[in-house]
Write a protein that holds these residues in place. Structure first.
Motif, PDB file in Angstrom:
ATOM      1  N   ALA C 178      12.735 -43.670  21.559  1.00 31.18           N
ATOM      2  CA  ALA C 178      12.900 -45.060  21.130  1.00 31.18           C
ATOM      3  C   ALA C 178      13.712 -45.867  22.136  1.00 31.18           C
ATOM      4  O   ALA C 178      14.529 -45.328  22.873  1.00 31.18           O
ATOM      5  N   THR C 179      13.476 -47.170  22.140  1.00 30.73           N
ATOM      6  CA  THR C 179      14.298 -48.087  22.918  1.00 30.73           C
ATOM      7  C   THR C 179      15.430 -48.580  22.031  1.00 30.73           C
ATOM      8  O   THR C 179      15.182 -49.092  20.942  1.00 30.73           O
ATOM      9  N   VAL C 180      16.656 -48.386  22.480  1.00 27.52           N
ATOM     10  CA  VAL C 180      17.811 -48.780  21.676  1.00 27.52           C
ATOM     11  C   VAL C 180      18.735 -49.658  22.505  1.00 27.52           C
ATOM     12  O   VAL C 180      18.567 -49.791  23.706  1.00 27.52           O
ATOM     13  N   GLN C 181      19.708 -50.244  21.836  1.00 30.08           N
ATOM     14  CA  GLN C 181      20.713 -51.034  22.543  1.00 30.08           C
ATOM     15  C   GLN C 181      22.087 -50.424  22.279  1.00 30.08           C
ATOM     16  O   GLN C 181      22.238 -49.588  21.386  1.00 30.08           O
ATOM     17  N   PRO C 182      23.077 -50.810  23.090  1.00 33.72           N
ATOM     18  CA  PRO C 182      24.367 -50.112  23.014  1.00 33.72           C
ATOM     19  C   PRO C 182      25.038 -50.105  21.644  1.00 33.72           C
ATOM     20  O   PRO C 182      25.883 -49.247  21.395  1.00 33.72           O
ATOM     21  N   ASP C 183      24.675 -51.035  20.749  1.00 32.88           N
ATOM     22  CA  ASP C 183      25.295 -50.978  19.425  1.00 32.88           C
ATOM     23  C   ASP C 183      24.559 -50.009  18.494  1.00 32.88           C
ATOM     24  O   ASP C 183      24.925 -49.896  17.321  1.00 32.88           O
ATOM     25  N   SER C 184      23.564 -49.312  18.993  1.00 33.41           N
ATOM     26  CA  SER C 184      22.838 -48.351  18.158  1.00 33.41           C
ATOM     27  C   SER C 184      23.762 -47.241  17.673  1.00 33.41           C
ATOM     28  O   SER C 184      24.555 -46.701  18.445  1.00 33.41           O
ATOM     29  N   PRO C 185      23.650 -46.877  16.384  1.00 35.80           N
ATOM     30  CA  PRO C 185      24.461 -45.741  15.918  1.00 35.80           C
ATOM     31  C   PRO C 185      24.127 -44.444  16.649  1.00 35.80           C
ATOM     32  O   PRO C 185      24.956 -43.537  16.699  1.00 35.80           O
ATOM     33  N   TYR C 186      22.949 -44.361  17.254  1.00 39.00           N
ATOM     34  CA  TYR C 186      22.573 -43.135  17.969  1.00 39.00           C
ATOM     35  C   TYR C 186      23.292 -42.995  19.309  1.00 39.00           C
ATOM     36  O   TYR C 186      23.215 -41.960  19.945  1.00 39.00           O
ATOM     37  N   MET C 187      23.948 -44.051  19.749  1.00 42.06           N
ATOM     38  CA  MET C 187      24.657 -43.970  21.034  1.00 42.06           C
ATOM     39  C   MET C 187      26.162 -44.108  20.871  1.00 42.06           C
ATOM     40  O   MET C 187      26.874 -44.225  21.870  1.00 42.06           O
ATOM     41  N   GLN C 188      26.642 -44.061  19.636  1.00 42.26           N
ATOM     42  CA  GLN C 188      28.081 -44.227  19.435  1.00 42.26           C
ATOM     43  C   GLN C 188      28.879 -43.210  20.221  1.00 42.26           C
ATOM     44  O   GLN C 188      28.609 -42.020  20.156  1.00 42.26           O
ATOM     45  N   GLY C 189      29.870 -43.699  20.923  1.00 39.18           N
ATOM     46  CA  GLY C 189      30.730 -42.810  21.699  1.00 39.18           C
ATOM     47  C   GLY C 189      30.269 -42.633  23.128  1.00 39.18           C
ATOM     48  O   GLY C 189      30.999 -42.080  23.943  1.00 39.18           O
ATOM     49  N   LEU C 190      29.059 -43.090  23.448  1.00 42.58           N
ATOM     50  CA  LEU C 190      28.531 -42.865  24.796  1.00 42.58           C
ATOM     51  C   LEU C 190      29.151 -43.815  25.819  1.00 42.58           C
ATOM     52  O   LEU C 190      29.441 -43.423  26.942  1.00 42.58           O
ATOM     53  N   TYR C 191      29.349 -45.077  25.424  1.00 45.23           N
ATOM     54  CA  TYR C 191      29.816 -46.090  26.373  1.00 45.23           C
ATOM     55  C   TYR C 191      31.314 -46.338  26.237  1.00 45.23           C
ATOM     56  O   TYR C 191      31.830 -46.453  25.127  1.00 45.23           O
TER      57      TYR C 191
END
Lengths: 294, 294, 294
Positions: C178-191
């Protein structure tokens, strides 16, 4: 494969269009508790799905009007009842939940647990953690009560829960045995989607499943799950495994068709299968048989 | 065991009702800094608690009016002062924080750190990370300043912090040396509960401790911590370990009593102990002695 | 080292004051896609930065007006084009993204990816995951599309993504494509930080970089990254590694100067370097050469 011809008692199995199989726990009268019969049928269906090239995604769910998605082991006759009543040998005992969890975790297709009710014990560990995706009802009560029942965690939860959400949250759930709901900070990151009603859980997971089934390569999914589950012990070993997997998949028909369909903005016509299009190199890890000798 | 008879100087130890031990750092005048005396007394008390069947939960805390929960190593005489001033041999040196952290991490009882003040260095690593649960004051300033002091992380933080909250957040804390507070996104998932005042931290942890002590099996906790700390290297090995642990615990008196009390909605009368009711199979992992030869 | 004398075509390299190197992807016309030339130049510059004692922090970024931070492999000629067009041997193939990722992950200096545009494929895996810190534009579209292209994940993502943010979120990104953006819950903690505009991403990362370069020990950073990347397989082994690393660094000039500057509230004058002030013991892990024989 004609799943309707299989004599399942504890589960219902049906094939949706678009290569999606749906397994429904069919023990509402027993709160969908984790019985020996359910264990054996779940292992059988996930092993069949793993091998059936016509299936790309499998969803496990329950009747949303049942008292629970899965109430865990049936406690009405004490912990001795469901899976532990007949332990003949400590070394030859094999945890039923773990056997189910291994069948699900090793399934090479996309696996989804659609948790449309309360869940306890193995209903959380075996029936949620080994899946690729978990959909849940926001009102579900989730409990891992092992330390409050004098037993221990099972169904691979010792390995899977810390890997899924980290050791800090895993301990919060497993060492308290607390009942929590999906908005609990201790479960953050565990669920792919949280739905406001029980009835919405399965339909949301089905839409998700069909979209993935239509647009992802079965072979890519199998290799990707293999790499995530067996990534190598170092960055160097991981690099070698990924390089080999990339070389094995890069010339596939699916790769060409998916790229072409992407540029032509149309639905792809996927033809590669796990049976025919994984190389001899796959699986690269040692498959260990840990069945009981009893 | 009569803890009041033990001649501790740097800590206070008392037994609450309900099998909860409370260890209070007693060095307020020195900002509860991490001294050689504190190190030795902490190792001693956690080894005693580990073996004392009368204790089910242990809380580490400090006087909430002290300037800090633990200011880390005392820097007034430079880094050479507290633990590193006398390194005779690079190969035989043993990090004091790591020795404390191992004693806490290996304790088979439930461990809680009640962080009712600011914390730095070993006050974060040794005195928080190896615990099962961390309670904290929302106003606490938390610092892991190693890279800003020309030294390196210690107290098992290289292993524990990434496992607890993931490598991304661990690097955010360890490679910046920044001072953060519990609401920092870099610490999400680390704390079990965040309290608005320093004074509320210990009482909240005590209520939590007493409830767990009254309702969880000491033996289940020991096995569960064992499985989470030593889960096996593969799902197959984990399955074998869990199966064996389940077989060993399933027929316990606690299991029967806890299930009965659950159905009778009463407080259980727990009698199994780590000393008497873990099997010869436990511990299943190799216990390694890494003490210094000096 | 005079980086301006190096004949780079795909990247621009400049040294900021304060020991910060900035590498800018210079392929805006090709959407900064991941070409063979870019691969070789990135490997070269990160190997140079690793060895150059004058550099303490390195930032990778792109022109914020380019169509993407990195569009991944150039798909215009199909997946065969950029890195896979010439696979002669499945066993001797080496994934280009993985080679870049290893050079970045093994760099002993602080590494920052300043993602000031959209990113796909290797633009996420190779050019973000192996870095210590990721800064990103809130509007960036982030995609890991491998399963939708019939190939597999690469660039060490099988190992790094689960370690960074847990297996649950890693599967959400990798098995959906999927295409996601930085506020996606799937990327929490990554940035590490999310900036509202593309233009703010690099300046924010530069301020962060300069502060770290001025106030952290180069040698501490190298040891800390070593410990986080190679922490030992058990707590006992970790304790021995940390103890040794602490012994090796505790008497350094940087340790003394940083402590003194801290008390004197002034900027430290850092003089220790990776070349001159790591001990013979470092690196303690086995460095494995996995280059292709072709």
């Amino acid at each position: 494969m004609d799943y309707s011809a299989l004599a399942f008692n504890e589960i219902l199995v049906r094939l949706e269009a678009d290569s999606v199989a749906v397994v429904t726990i069919n023990r509402a009268a027993e709160r969908n508790s984790f019985s020996r019969g359910l264990v054996n049928e779940l292992i059988r269906i996930f092993e069949l799905v793993d091998k059936d090239d016509n299936i790309r995604v499998v969803i496990l769910t329950a009747d949303p009007t049942a008292p629970a998605f899965c109430a865990g082991a049936d406690l009405s006759d004490g912990w001795k009842a469901p899976t532990l009543h007949n332990i003949q040998s400590a070394t030859d005992h094999r945890d039923s939940g773990g056997r189910v969890a291994m069948a699900i975790y090793n399934c090479r297709k996309i696996t989804i647990s659609a948790v449309n009710g309360h869940a306890a014990g193995a209903g959380v560990t075996a029936l949620q953690l080994p899946f690729d995706f978990r959909f849940v009802w926001s009102g579900a009560k989730i409990t891992l009560p092992f330390v409050r029942r004098g037993v221990v965690l099972e169904s691979l939860a010792s390995l899977l829960l810390p890997r899924l959400i980290g050791l800090s949250r895993a301990k919060a759930l497993l060492l308290t045995g607390a009942t929590v709901q999906p908005d609990s900070p201790y479960m953050q990151g565990l669920y792919h989607d949280v739905l406001p009603t029980r009835e919405e859980v399965f339909p949301a997971s089905l839409i998700f499943a069909k979209e993935l089934a239509a647009n992802t390569s079965q072979v890519s999914i199998a290799y990707t799950k293999g790499l995530l589950h067996h990534p190598g012990k170092s960055i160097e070993e991981t690099h070698l495994l990924e390089s080999r997997a990339l070389a094995e998949t890069s010339k596939s028909r699916d790769a060409e068709e998916l790229t072409r369909a992407f540029f032509e903005r149309r639905r792809p016509n996927l033809t590669d299968t796990v049976s025919n299009n994984t190389s001899e190199w796959y699986p690269w890890w040692t498959v260990v048989d840990v069945k009981s000798r009893l």
